[in-house]
Write a protein that holds these residues in place. Sequence first.
Motif, PDB file in Angstrom:
ATOM      1  N   HIS A  78      -5.779   5.946   1.790  1.00  0.00           N
ATOM      2  CA  HIS A  78      -5.747   5.385   0.438  1.00  0.00           C
ATOM      3  C   HIS A  78      -6.066   3.889   0.431  1.00  0.00           C
ATOM      4  O   HIS A  78      -6.949   3.413  -0.303  1.00  0.00           O
ATOM      5  CB  HIS A  78      -4.368   5.650  -0.174  1.00  0.00           C
ATOM      6  CG  HIS A  78      -4.095   4.888  -1.436  1.00  0.00           C
ATOM      7  ND1 HIS A  78      -3.714   3.556  -1.446  1.00  0.00           N
ATOM      8  CD2 HIS A  78      -4.138   5.266  -2.737  1.00  0.00           C
ATOM      9  CE1 HIS A  78      -3.550   3.143  -2.690  1.00  0.00           C
ATOM     10  NE2 HIS A  78      -3.782   4.163  -3.501  1.00  0.00           N
ATOM     11  N   ASP A  79      -5.345   3.123   1.241  1.00  0.00           N
ATOM     12  CA  ASP A  79      -5.511   1.664   1.232  1.00  0.00           C
ATOM     13  C   ASP A  79      -6.919   1.258   1.638  1.00  0.00           C
ATOM     14  O   ASP A  79      -7.521   0.369   1.015  1.00  0.00           O
ATOM     15  CB  ASP A  79      -4.488   1.005   2.165  1.00  0.00           C
ATOM     16  CG  ASP A  79      -3.066   1.158   1.653  1.00  0.00           C
ATOM     17  OD1 ASP A  79      -2.893   1.542   0.478  1.00  0.00           O
ATOM     18  OD2 ASP A  79      -2.119   0.922   2.437  1.00  0.00           O
ATOM     19  N   GLU A  80      -7.447   1.910   2.660  1.00  0.00           N
ATOM     20  CA  GLU A  80      -8.797   1.558   3.135  1.00  0.00           C
ATOM     21  C   GLU A  80      -9.847   1.896   2.092  1.00  0.00           C
ATOM     22  O   GLU A  80     -10.783   1.121   1.862  1.00  0.00           O
ATOM     23  CB  GLU A  80      -9.105   2.294   4.435  1.00  0.00           C
ATOM     24  CG  GLU A  80     -10.501   1.997   4.955  1.00  0.00           C
ATOM     25  CD  GLU A  80     -10.820   2.736   6.242  1.00  0.00           C
ATOM     26  OE1 GLU A  80     -12.018   2.843   6.576  1.00  0.00           O
ATOM     27  OE2 GLU A  80      -9.883   3.195   6.908  1.00  0.00           O
ATOM     28  N   VAL A  81      -9.711   3.069   1.448  1.00  0.00           N
ATOM     29  CA  VAL A  81     -10.675   3.479   0.428  1.00  0.00           C
ATOM     30  C   VAL A  81     -10.680   2.481  -0.730  1.00  0.00           C
ATOM     31  O   VAL A  81     -11.747   2.053  -1.194  1.00  0.00           O
ATOM     32  CB  VAL A  81     -10.350   4.903  -0.082  1.00  0.00           C
ATOM     33  CG1 VAL A  81     -11.186   5.243  -1.319  1.00  0.00           C
ATOM     34  CG2 VAL A  81     -10.616   5.925   1.009  1.00  0.00           C
ATOM     35  N   PHE A  95     -14.132  10.468  -7.288  1.00  0.00           N
ATOM     36  CA  PHE A  95     -14.289  11.208  -6.039  1.00  0.00           C
ATOM     37  C   PHE A  95     -12.927  11.425  -5.379  1.00  0.00           C
ATOM     38  O   PHE A  95     -12.026  10.597  -5.513  1.00  0.00           O
ATOM     39  CB  PHE A  95     -15.237  10.488  -5.080  1.00  0.00           C
ATOM     40  CG  PHE A  95     -14.755   9.147  -4.617  1.00  0.00           C
ATOM     41  CD1 PHE A  95     -14.025   9.009  -3.437  1.00  0.00           C
ATOM     42  CD2 PHE A  95     -15.030   8.000  -5.359  1.00  0.00           C
ATOM     43  CE1 PHE A  95     -13.585   7.765  -2.991  1.00  0.00           C
ATOM     44  CE2 PHE A  95     -14.585   6.752  -4.933  1.00  0.00           C
ATOM     45  CZ  PHE A  95     -13.861   6.638  -3.745  1.00  0.00           C
ATOM     46  N   PRO A  96     -12.768  12.544  -4.661  1.00  0.00           N
ATOM     47  CA  PRO A  96     -11.509  12.817  -3.964  1.00  0.00           C
ATOM     48  C   PRO A  96     -11.530  12.262  -2.541  1.00  0.00           C
ATOM     49  O   PRO A  96     -12.596  12.129  -1.928  1.00  0.00           O
ATOM     50  CB  PRO A  96     -11.463  14.344  -3.944  1.00  0.00           C
ATOM     51  CG  PRO A  96     -12.908  14.743  -3.847  1.00  0.00           C
ATOM     52  CD  PRO A  96     -13.682  13.697  -4.608  1.00  0.00           C
ATOM     53  N   SER A  97     -10.355  11.940  -2.025  1.00  0.00           N
ATOM     54  CA  SER A  97     -10.232  11.491  -0.643  1.00  0.00           C
ATOM     55  C   SER A  97      -8.796  11.696  -0.191  1.00  0.00           C
ATOM     56  O   SER A  97      -7.867  11.667  -1.011  1.00  0.00           O
ATOM     57  CB  SER A  97     -10.611  10.009  -0.520  1.00  0.00           C
ATOM     58  OG  SER A  97     -10.471   9.559   0.819  1.00  0.00           O
ATOM     59  N   GLY A 117      -2.181  17.949  11.426  1.00  0.00           N
ATOM     60  CA  GLY A 117      -1.429  17.661  10.214  1.00  0.00           C
ATOM     61  C   GLY A 117      -2.289  17.772   8.976  1.00  0.00           C
ATOM     62  O   GLY A 117      -3.396  18.314   9.011  1.00  0.00           O
ATOM     63  N   GLU A 118      -1.768  17.294   7.878  1.00  0.00           N
ATOM     64  CA  GLU A 118      -2.474  17.392   6.608  1.00  0.00           C
ATOM     65  C   GLU A 118      -2.134  16.203   5.728  1.00  0.00           C
ATOM     66  O   GLU A 118      -1.138  15.516   5.943  1.00  0.00           O
ATOM     67  CB  GLU A 118      -2.108  18.700   5.908  1.00  0.00           C
ATOM     68  CG  GLU A 118      -0.627  18.885   5.687  1.00  0.00           C
ATOM     69  CD  GLU A 118      -0.283  20.292   5.230  1.00  0.00           C
ATOM     70  OE1 GLU A 118       0.732  20.422   4.525  1.00  0.00           O
ATOM     71  OE2 GLU A 118      -1.022  21.239   5.563  1.00  0.00           O
ATOM     72  N   SER A 119      -2.998  15.982   4.738  1.00  0.00           N
ATOM     73  CA  SER A 119      -2.814  14.864   3.821  1.00  0.00           C
ATOM     74  C   SER A 119      -3.164  15.328   2.419  1.00  0.00           C
ATOM     75  O   SER A 119      -4.179  16.014   2.220  1.00  0.00           O
ATOM     76  CB  SER A 119      -3.720  13.702   4.223  1.00  0.00           C
ATOM     77  OG  SER A 119      -3.661  12.653   3.258  1.00  0.00           O
ATOM     78  N   PRO A 120      -2.361  14.989   1.414  1.00  0.00           N
ATOM     79  CA  PRO A 120      -2.703  15.359   0.038  1.00  0.00           C
ATOM     80  C   PRO A 120      -3.957  14.633  -0.411  1.00  0.00           C
ATOM     81  O   PRO A 120      -4.355  13.615   0.166  1.00  0.00           O
ATOM     82  CB  PRO A 120      -1.470  14.925  -0.763  1.00  0.00           C
ATOM     83  CG  PRO A 120      -0.831  13.873   0.071  1.00  0.00           C
ATOM     84  CD  PRO A 120      -1.093  14.260   1.500  1.00  0.00           C
ATOM     85  N   LEU A 121      -4.559  15.156  -1.464  1.00  0.00           N
ATOM     86  CA  LEU A 121      -5.828  14.632  -1.950  1.00  0.00           C
ATOM     87  C   LEU A 121      -5.599  13.736  -3.160  1.00  0.00           C
ATOM     88  O   LEU A 121      -4.852  14.082  -4.083  1.00  0.00           O
ATOM     89  CB  LEU A 121      -6.742  15.803  -2.336  1.00  0.00           C
ATOM     90  CG  LEU A 121      -8.240  15.617  -2.133  1.00  0.00           C
ATOM     91  CD1 LEU A 121      -8.552  15.377  -0.663  1.00  0.00           C
ATOM     92  CD2 LEU A 121      -8.993  16.843  -2.637  1.00  0.00           C
TER      93      LEU A 121
END
Length: 283
Positions: free
Chosen positions: A229-232, A222-224, A146-150
């Motif tokens: 999201h929540d963990e970052v 920084f991008p992730s 799968g994929e996830s937006p940045l």
Amino acid sequence: MRASERSGLAPQTLSGQIATLEASLGVTLFRRQGRGLALTETGRMVLDYAEEIFRLGAELEDALSSRAAGRAVPFRVGVADVVPKAIAYVLLAPSMHLPEPMRIVCRENKLDQLLGELATHKLDVVLADSPLPPNMDVRGYSHKLGESPLGFFATPALAATLQGPFPACLDRAPLLVPGTEAAVRGPLLRWLETHKVRPRIVGEFDDAALMRAFGEAGAGVFPSAMLIHDEVCRQHGVSCLGTATEVTESFYAISVERRLTHPATRAISSASPLAGEGTTTEG
């Protein structure tokens, strides 16, 4: 003579079996060297394959006996060093909740090194941020998880210094970016160019965890992947400035089999939390 003693066969019987094997394969495995025999180049290649076959046979026997005895079955995973560790955990978590006990053995390395180990069956699967490269001399299959937006993240102090709405606020802002081996780097830089945003790139990182550590210290935006999201935000004390929905970070499980057979590999493929299409491509 030593080969005869080790095999428990008479020298004449052993010589006859070697001759039969060479005739069957249509190659020469041994050549005369003094009073004995030495392997030819082809013979050494055949020996490598034979040793691998015996090793796999021993692993199969061990896996079957482990299952019969209720012991954990090993699941050997290679994780490309460009894959964020938090993402790797999310992807591998389903394999830890199977009816039969699993023991995950993780190895982190460059993708080409891991694919070499996959080709020799030292690994069951490799997690990567791109499919199997076409220039790799490895036959395998890429199963898209799968994929996830940045998203773009910054500390509250840094975010307060930025001007305007997202993504204009990134213009002239200090930016941390993935290293050259990360598949998402190119699309990220093109996205910035498309939106006419010109940040100051102050750091490049092969390790996403190290990049986030610099971001946590306020060194730059920084991008992730938004998947974590929540963990970052919780772990690094940052907030999300906005999402580049056109830029997605994809993840793949690369195997030597088209149809996944290892129960843990099937689990991470079918239970992936990413919104992917589940496609499989041949490398």
